[in-house]
Design an enzyme around this catalytic site. Structure first.
Site, PDB file in Angstrom:
ATOM      1  N   PHE A  98     -39.464   6.015 -25.148  1.00 44.32           N
ATOM      2  CA  PHE A  98     -40.916   6.324 -25.332  1.00 44.32           C
ATOM      3  C   PHE A  98     -41.990   7.019 -24.824  1.00 44.32           C
ATOM      4  O   PHE A  98     -42.828   6.318 -24.564  1.00 44.32           O
ATOM      5  CB  PHE A  98     -41.493   5.019 -25.985  1.00 44.32           C
ATOM      6  CG  PHE A  98     -40.198   3.600 -26.224  1.00 44.32           C
ATOM      7  CD1 PHE A  98     -39.643   3.809 -27.132  1.00 44.32           C
ATOM      8  CD2 PHE A  98     -40.326   3.008 -24.967  1.00 44.32           C
ATOM      9  CE1 PHE A  98     -39.049   2.961 -28.099  1.00 44.32           C
ATOM     10  CE2 PHE A  98     -39.071   1.555 -25.781  1.00 44.32           C
ATOM     11  CZ  PHE A  98     -38.705   1.757 -27.149  1.00 44.32           C
ATOM     12  N   HIS A  99     -41.766   8.392 -24.649  1.00 42.84           N
ATOM     13  CA  HIS A  99     -42.386   8.917 -22.904  1.00 42.84           C
ATOM     14  C   HIS A  99     -42.378  10.412 -23.570  1.00 42.84           C
ATOM     15  O   HIS A  99     -42.200  11.197 -22.714  1.00 42.84           O
ATOM     16  CB  HIS A  99     -41.489   9.591 -21.864  1.00 42.84           C
ATOM     17  CG  HIS A  99     -41.271   7.680 -21.299  1.00 42.84           C
ATOM     18  ND1 HIS A  99     -40.223   7.819 -20.082  1.00 42.84           N
ATOM     19  CD2 HIS A  99     -41.733   6.657 -21.525  1.00 42.84           C
ATOM     20  CE1 HIS A  99     -40.495   6.018 -19.645  1.00 42.84           C
ATOM     21  NE2 HIS A  99     -41.619   5.698 -20.539  1.00 42.84           N
ATOM     22  N   PRO A 100     -42.982  10.780 -24.806  1.00 40.72           N
ATOM     23  CA  PRO A 100     -42.779  12.060 -25.658  1.00 40.72           C
ATOM     24  C   PRO A 100     -44.177  12.634 -24.552  1.00 40.72           C
ATOM     25  O   PRO A 100     -45.201  11.985 -24.321  1.00 40.72           O
ATOM     26  CB  PRO A 100     -43.551  11.629 -26.867  1.00 40.72           C
ATOM     27  CG  PRO A 100     -43.734  10.376 -26.761  1.00 40.72           C
ATOM     28  CD  PRO A 100     -42.664   9.755 -26.184  1.00 40.72           C
TER      29      PRO A 100
END
Length: 536
Positions: A469-471
């Site tokens: 969940f770190h774009p």
């Protein structure tokens, strides 16, 4: 909208709420905050363990999926993103990590003046209300509450001891003098409740006359006057509306939708815009490129003892116990989410001068994050490569602003990334096989002992890897021709427009991205105010 604003903020997420809360502290500054999702009224948002529910919510989650990734055997990867006040800070795993000193010094070395570690540390401290108080590297007065996990867990203690036995020292602060070590995470919680940026920054300002918050307002594009942004078009209640501002539009829509909005508004790669019939305002080839993300590899284990959250959730008595524990004491599994323990270490020790992988250790197991727990006693150790070389992109599919864009992460597309993923899996197995952990491991469920070679482990990573969940990086700051914003986060070549979210990161930080997003927004507020003062 007939009302005129100084600033319009697009996106009430981790950064957008900080911008709105801080800028509206000046009663002479009129601020409009647009959020596509609904208000953050659900109990599941505010209960720390609740992200197991919001992970799949159509109401509070964009529920994106990537395009088929050829490096992941053609799989589409599920990308949850927050769609409510607080954005992803309202549905995330609550872990408070800043990254490494070297991450920010690298940003500065790329030409981003003012973004070195010594420059950003004061903003981390300013934002933080840490229960440990004002100690070195930490702040006690900031709006974002940060708490310790008070109860020690037998399984996490065994993990920390096991990490020590393979050479990783115990630490009580991943955000202190050095990141390397194994220990318990600190969380963005306060007295058993989640502390999202909506709670931290918006709630104190909700009664301000100069702050207008519009939910259910889906941004459709920028209003441009030549090469100056003067407003935003958005859909609300089935109508297309518009709002205008005197000073600046601040895009805080995240690494997927900030570049999408720029492209829809004619700011992006010329060939892409012309392909979809969008008039070119500015040929900006870097918009949507440079996409980076942390790929999570989850290894699950069956535990020899009934001490996991699986055991509690699979029992009516266990459910009642954890419910009462939270109701009476605001503690227990409901108050701390899923991942309690962690580790930062060097998987490729001969190549990495600082930690290159991160562990998330959960005292439960399921087939996927937020999924139904397994019927047996289980736990999970996940790893991710901290600084991947792989680069992907975000590109509109057409002129329809309400169609999700093309999302191609290109995970594991470089040799270093593939070798680090395999080395990370081996590091998990080494800790699981340690003297400290061995008494707790009944069996490795996934991938299982049959995957013994490097090729088999890489194939496991391709078939099972998922986002953590770190774009980031799709509107990166810099001084080269592909940079989208400058060091003051102003869009290059366009007046009255900034991007303030994780899309401006030139390179991904070594850890979870929520705390850095808050820091960047705090720093941006000072820059916005200084630039406004200089124009007077």
């Amino acid at each position: 909208m007939s009302e005129q604003f100084d600033y319009i903020i697009v996106g009430a997420g981790s950064a957008g709420c900080v911008l709105a809360g801080r800028l509206s502290e000046d009663p002479a500054t009129r601020v409009l905050l647009l959020e596509a999702g609904p208000p953050d009224r659900s109990l599941w948002i505010h209960l720390p363990i609740g992200y197991g529910k919001t992970m799949w919510s159509d109401t509070y989650n964009w529920r994106f999926n990537t395009d088929p990734d050829p490096n992941m055997n053609g799989r589409r990867i599920y990308w949850p993103r927050g769609k409510t006040l607080g954005g992803s800070s309202s549905i995330n795993g609550l872990i408070y990590i800043r990254g490494q000193r070297e991450d920010y010094d690298h940003w500065a070395a790329l030409g981003n003046t003012g973004w070195g570690y010594e420059d950003v540390l004061p903003y981390f401290i300013k934002s933080e209300g840490n229960q440990r108080g004002a100690i070195p590297f930490h702040g006690s007065e900031g709006p974002l509450k940060v708490s310790d996990i008070s109860a020690r867990h037998e399984l996490i203690e065994a993990f920390i001891d096991g990490a020590g036995q393979i050479g990783v020292p115990r630490t009580d602060d991943f955000n202190g003098a050095q990141q390397e070590g194994a220990g318990y995470y600190q969380l963005t919680t306060h007295k058993g409740w989640r502390c999202s940026t909506a709670k931290a920054y918006l709630d104190p300002g909700r009664g301000r006359q100069n702050l207008r918050i519009e939910t259910g307002a889906f941004a459709a594009g920028l209003i441009m006057d030549g090469r100056r942004a003067v407003g935003v078009r958005f859909r609300q209640g089935g109508e297309i509306k518009s709002a205008r501002c005197n000073a600046e539009v601040l895009l805080a829509a995240g690494s997927i939708q900030s570049p999408q909005l720029l492209q829809l508004s004619g700011i992006g790669p010329r060939a892409l815009l012309e392909q979809h019939g969008i008039p070119v305002v500015l040929d900006a080839p870097g918009v949507g490129e440079n996409l980076q993300d942390h790929l999570q590899i989850r290894l699950s284990f069956e535990c020899t003892k009934p001490i996991t959250v699986n055991d509690q959730l699979n029992s009516l008595v266990g459910k009642m116990q954890i419910g009462l524990q939270w109701l009476l004491f605001r503690s227990g599994p409901l108050a701390v989410g899923i991942n309690q323990g962690g580790c930062f270490m060097r998987a490729l020790a001969d190549e990495a001068s600082t930690p290159d992988i991160q562990f998330h250790v959960a005292t439960l197991s399921a087939d996927m994050a937020g999924g139904k727990v397994h019927p047996y006693s289980g736990f999970t150790m996940s790893i991710c490569q901290l600084r991947p070389e792989s680069r992907g992109h975000i590109r509109i599919r057409g002129a329809d602003p309400f169609e999700p864009p093309e999302m191609q992460p290109n995970y594991l597309s470089t040799d270093l990334d593939r070798r680090t993923a395999v080395a990370g899996v081996k590091a998990v197995r080494a800790i699981a096989a340690s003297v400290a952990m061995r008494p707790y491991v009944k069996r490795e469920v996934k991938p299982g002992p049959q995957d013994a070679t490097d090729d088999a482990l890489l194939e496991f990573c391709r078939n099972n890897g998922a986002t953590i969940f770190h774009p980031t990086g799709t509107c990166r700051m810099g001084i080269d021709p592909l940079a989208v914003v400058d060091a003051r986060l102003r869009v290059n070549g366009v007046a009255g427009l900034r991007v303030v979210d994780c899309s401006v990161m030139p390179t991904l930080v070594s850890g979870n991205t929520n705390a850095p997003a808050v820091m960047m927004a705090e720093k941006a507020v000072d820059m916005i105010r200084a630039d406004a003062k200089n124009k007077r």
